[in-house]
Design an enzyme around this catalytic site. Structure first.
Site, PDB file in Angstrom:
ATOM      1  N   ILE A  13      10.778  -8.539 -27.969  1.00 55.71           N
ATOM      2  CA  ILE A  13      10.040  -9.097 -28.931  1.00 55.71           C
ATOM      3  C   ILE A  13      10.872  -9.708 -30.051  1.00 55.71           C
ATOM      4  O   ILE A  13      11.070 -10.630 -30.513  1.00 55.71           O
ATOM      5  CB  ILE A  13       8.820  -8.506 -29.318  1.00 55.71           C
ATOM      6  CG1 ILE A  13       7.824  -8.218 -28.096  1.00 55.71           C
ATOM      7  CG2 ILE A  13       7.982  -9.703 -30.012  1.00 55.71           C
ATOM      8  CD1 ILE A  13       6.703  -7.287 -28.320  1.00 55.71           C
ATOM      9  N   ALA A  75      10.288   0.206 -32.396  1.00 60.63           N
ATOM     10  CA  ALA A  75       9.626   1.473 -32.101  1.00 60.63           C
ATOM     11  C   ALA A  75      10.094   1.901 -30.634  1.00 60.63           C
ATOM     12  O   ALA A  75      10.052   1.177 -29.755  1.00 60.63           O
ATOM     13  CB  ALA A  75       8.392   1.319 -32.278  1.00 60.63           C
ATOM     14  N   SER A 117      -0.074  -1.858 -33.039  1.00 62.63           N
ATOM     15  CA  SER A 117      -0.540  -2.064 -31.408  1.00 62.63           C
ATOM     16  C   SER A 117      -1.881  -1.609 -31.371  1.00 62.63           C
ATOM     17  O   SER A 117      -2.848  -0.813 -32.049  1.00 62.63           O
ATOM     18  CB  SER A 117       0.192  -0.789 -30.658  1.00 62.63           C
ATOM     19  OG  SER A 117      -0.407  -0.614 -29.640  1.00 62.63           O
ATOM     20  N   TYR A 141       2.087   8.005 -28.917  1.00 60.83           N
ATOM     21  CA  TYR A 141       2.494   6.704 -29.376  1.00 60.83           C
ATOM     22  C   TYR A 141       1.642   6.005 -30.272  1.00 60.83           C
ATOM     23  O   TYR A 141       1.944   5.443 -31.245  1.00 60.83           O
ATOM     24  CB  TYR A 141       2.714   5.846 -28.006  1.00 60.83           C
ATOM     25  CG  TYR A 141       2.831   4.400 -28.325  1.00 60.83           C
ATOM     26  CD1 TYR A 141       4.126   3.997 -28.757  1.00 60.83           C
ATOM     27  CD2 TYR A 141       1.862   3.371 -28.145  1.00 60.83           C
ATOM     28  CE1 TYR A 141       4.190   2.565 -29.036  1.00 60.83           C
ATOM     29  CE2 TYR A 141       1.959   2.222 -28.222  1.00 60.83           C
ATOM     30  CZ  TYR A 141       3.104   1.759 -28.947  1.00 60.83           C
ATOM     31  OH  TYR A 141       3.492   0.100 -29.070  1.00 60.83           O
ATOM     32  N   LYS A 145       1.989   4.887 -34.641  1.00 65.07           N
ATOM     33  CA  LYS A 145       1.743   3.548 -35.139  1.00 65.07           C
ATOM     34  C   LYS A 145       0.620   3.548 -36.043  1.00 65.07           C
ATOM     35  O   LYS A 145       0.730   2.960 -37.011  1.00 65.07           O
ATOM     36  CB  LYS A 145       1.248   2.556 -33.872  1.00 65.07           C
ATOM     37  CG  LYS A 145       2.430   2.224 -32.842  1.00 65.07           C
ATOM     38  CD  LYS A 145       3.398   1.234 -33.437  1.00 65.07           C
ATOM     39  CE  LYS A 145       4.343   0.775 -32.419  1.00 65.07           C
ATOM     40  NZ  LYS A 145       5.283  -0.033 -32.962  1.00 65.07           N
ATOM     41  N   PHE A 169      -1.925  -6.912 -28.737  1.00 61.47           N
ATOM     42  CA  PHE A 169      -2.332  -6.463 -27.464  1.00 61.47           C
ATOM     43  C   PHE A 169      -1.443  -6.217 -26.285  1.00 61.47           C
ATOM     44  O   PHE A 169      -0.485  -5.929 -26.498  1.00 61.47           O
ATOM     45  CB  PHE A 169      -3.745  -7.287 -27.054  1.00 61.47           C
ATOM     46  CG  PHE A 169      -5.025  -6.898 -27.990  1.00 61.47           C
ATOM     47  CD1 PHE A 169      -5.077  -6.978 -29.262  1.00 61.47           C
ATOM     48  CD2 PHE A 169      -5.877  -5.789 -27.363  1.00 61.47           C
ATOM     49  CE1 PHE A 169      -6.071  -6.361 -30.054  1.00 61.47           C
ATOM     50  CE2 PHE A 169      -6.796  -5.238 -28.024  1.00 61.47           C
ATOM     51  CZ  PHE A 169      -7.046  -5.448 -29.545  1.00 61.47           C
ATOM     52  N   ARG A 282      -3.674   5.697 -13.558  1.00 60.21           N
ATOM     53  CA  ARG A 282      -2.607   6.124 -14.491  1.00 60.21           C
ATOM     54  C   ARG A 282      -3.270   6.912 -15.746  1.00 60.21           C
ATOM     55  O   ARG A 282      -4.134   6.308 -16.096  1.00 60.21           O
ATOM     56  CB  ARG A 282      -1.866   4.786 -14.938  1.00 60.21           C
ATOM     57  CG  ARG A 282      -0.547   5.496 -15.737  1.00 60.21           C
ATOM     58  CD  ARG A 282       0.350   4.289 -16.201  1.00 60.21           C
ATOM     59  NE  ARG A 282      -0.256   3.382 -17.009  1.00 60.21           N
ATOM     60  CZ  ARG A 282       0.502   2.169 -17.493  1.00 60.21           C
ATOM     61  NH1 ARG A 282       1.661   1.860 -16.991  1.00 60.21           N
ATOM     62  NH2 ARG A 282      -0.382   1.456 -18.265  1.00 60.21           N
TER      63      ARG A 282
HETATM   64  N1  UDP Z   1      -0.537  -1.385 -14.124  1.00 58.76           N
HETATM   65  C1  UDP Z   1      -0.613  -1.271 -12.647  1.00 58.76           C
HETATM   66  N2  UDP Z   1       0.558  -1.076 -11.904  1.00 58.76           N
HETATM   67  C2  UDP Z   1       1.856  -0.966 -12.516  1.00 58.76           C
HETATM   68  C3  UDP Z   1       1.863  -1.286 -13.992  1.00 58.76           C
HETATM   69  C4  UDP Z   1       0.780  -1.318 -14.651  1.00 58.76           C
HETATM   70  O1  UDP Z   1      -1.729  -1.402 -12.057  1.00 58.76           O
HETATM   71  O2  UDP Z   1       2.698  -0.905 -11.967  1.00 58.76           O
HETATM   72  C5  UDP Z   1      -1.543  -1.527 -14.600  1.00 58.76           C
HETATM   73  C6  UDP Z   1      -1.989  -0.351 -15.860  1.00 58.76           C
HETATM   74  O3  UDP Z   1      -2.745   0.560 -15.424  1.00 58.76           O
HETATM   75  C7  UDP Z   1      -2.754  -1.273 -16.845  1.00 58.76           C
HETATM   76  C8  UDP Z   1      -2.192  -2.885 -16.958  1.00 58.76           C
HETATM   77  O4  UDP Z   1      -1.756  -2.829 -15.418  1.00 58.76           O
HETATM   78  O5  UDP Z   1      -4.122  -1.261 -16.769  1.00 58.76           O
HETATM   79  C9  UDP Z   1      -1.386  -3.198 -17.856  1.00 58.76           C
HETATM   80  O6  UDP Z   1      -0.271  -2.142 -17.842  1.00 58.76           O
HETATM   81  P1  UDP Z   1       0.855  -2.463 -18.698  1.00 58.76           P
HETATM   82  O7  UDP Z   1       1.913  -1.055 -18.612  1.00 58.76           O
HETATM   83  O8  UDP Z   1       1.603  -3.420 -18.429  1.00 58.76           O
HETATM   84  O9  UDP Z   1       0.504  -2.573 -20.195  1.00 58.76           O
HETATM   85  P2  UDP Z   1      -0.456  -1.464 -21.166  1.00 58.76           P
HETATM   86  O10 UDP Z   1      -1.959  -1.921 -21.020  1.00 58.76           O
HETATM   87  O11 UDP Z   1      -0.258  -0.067 -20.557  1.00 58.76           O
HETATM   88  O12 UDP Z   1       0.204  -1.540 -22.343  1.00 58.76           O
END
Ligand code: UDP
Length: 327
Positions: A13, A75, A117, A141, A145, A169, A282
């Site tokens: 960014i 960061a 964030s 994290y 912030k 976001f 995750r």
């Molecule tokens: N996600 C996913 N597969 C991936 C990476 C991310 O399903 O390989 C999902 C993740 O669980 C979240 C969304 O995509 O719900 C956005 O994830 P990202 O890591 O891009 O951003 P975050 O929301 O964690 O900041």
């Protein structure tokens, strides 16, 4: 020309911010330690390789240039890593930022725009999330912030620091001209991983859980284009310089897309096959994150130009196709 110190100006960014500042008649001065940033991403203004932990270096920059303001993008941003290595996150994101702020105050640099964030809110209790939503971050994290946001308030009270914290976001997309884009190593974000799959660099994209309480069971996020983020930074700075009060602003489009929807839009945009499979959740992913940015629209005059998800993915696709190996 006003000099703006862009800390982390070789990152995703920050590098676009420099291009935007240059286009608007400012002189961006990039400070980046190149741990995650890319030298090739620095295309506008002077470049200084170094760390915001280095007080002597900061002082020499403030002595050499008349710096009007600092924008801070430096960061560490891997949520999972922040859980396993919290010290790394508190050291860089909090302690080093504190150092930067102290040297700014000593050198009479008054204006500070901070990349915060939506991770400072934690698990939402209300959607869309407004700035008044309680802040209970659920990982180091997000806490790092929030700590900086709190430091900024105290520095404003004590030393008259003029700051704005911008709570992003999901930052996404690439420079609409195709010059600057996303190259995280390792890459963990959904859109670049989906596009790497479209390029054939990955066999498939894993969908992290389809048993969330959402319309299709996958997580919903609010994607916001980096060019719109850049616009908000400059608006925030210009308003502050015009005498606006310090404050915090959400930056999102107020619209949520599920993981499955993102993949589907990417299939349409790229015209390529994108194989996906559902895997387990995750840890630490809230089901839905959608921000209300009414305050930024009203008080900063923010007008997002790239709110449409197809447009966001089109710009990212242009970058990934022309930079298949990244920078
Ligand atoms: N996600 C996913 N597969 C991936 C990476 C991310 O399903 O390989 C999902 C993740 O669980 C979240 C969304 O995509 O719900 C956005 O994830 P990202 O890591 O891009 O951003 P975050 O929301 O964690 O900041």
């Amino acid at each position: 020309m006003k000099n703006i110190l862009v800390v982390g100006g070789a990152g995703y960014i920050g590098s676009y911010m420099c291009k935007y500042l240059a286009k608007k008649g400012y002189n961006p001065i990039v400070l980046d330690n190149l741990i995650y940033g890319h030298r090739q991403a620095v295309g506008w203004g002077p470049f200084i390789e170094g760390s915001m932990a280095d007080s002597k270096l900061l002082k020499s920059i403030f002595t050499e240039y008349h710096v009007e303001a600092v924008m801070h993008f430096a960061a560490f941003c891997y949520v999972g890593e922040s859980v396993s290595e919290p010290g790394k996150y508190y050291r860089n994101n909090v302690a080093n930022t504190l150092n930067l702020l102290e040297v700014m105050i000593e050198n009479n640099v008054q204006y500070f725009i901070f990349s915060s964030s939506c991770a400072t809110y934690g698990e939402p209790i209300e959607i869309p999330i407004t700035e008044r939503h309680p802040q209970n971050p659920i990982n180091p994290y997000g806490r790092s912030k929030l700590m900086v946001e709190q430091i900024l308030k105290d520095f404003s009270n004590a030393y008259g620091l003029k700051y704005v914290s911008l709570r992003y976001f999901n930052a996404a997309g690439a420079d609409p001209d195709g010059e600057v884009g996303e190259d995280h190593r390792p890459e963990t974000h959904l859109i670049p991983l989906v596009l790497q799959t479209a390029l054939g660099q990955r066999e498939r994209i894993d969908i992290f859980g389809d048993d969330y309480p959402t319309k299709d069971g996958t997580c919903i996020r609010d994607y916001v284009h980096i060019a719109d983020l850049a616009q908000s930074h400059l608006l925030a700075l210009e308003r502050l310089m015009d005498g606006m009060q310090e404050g915090e602003y959400n930056l999102g489009n107020g619209d949520g897309f599920s993981v499955k929807e993102v993949i589907e839009v990417a299939r349409n945009v790229t015209g390529r096959t994108i194989t996906s499979r559902v895997t387990k959740r995750r840890p630490g992913d809230p089901a839905v994150l959608i921000g209300s940015s009414k305050k930024a629209v009203k008080e900063l005059g923010w007008k997002p130009q790239f709110a449409d998800l197809s447009t966001i993915i089109e710009t990212a696709w242009k970058w990934h196709k022309s930079h298949p190996e990244g920078w």
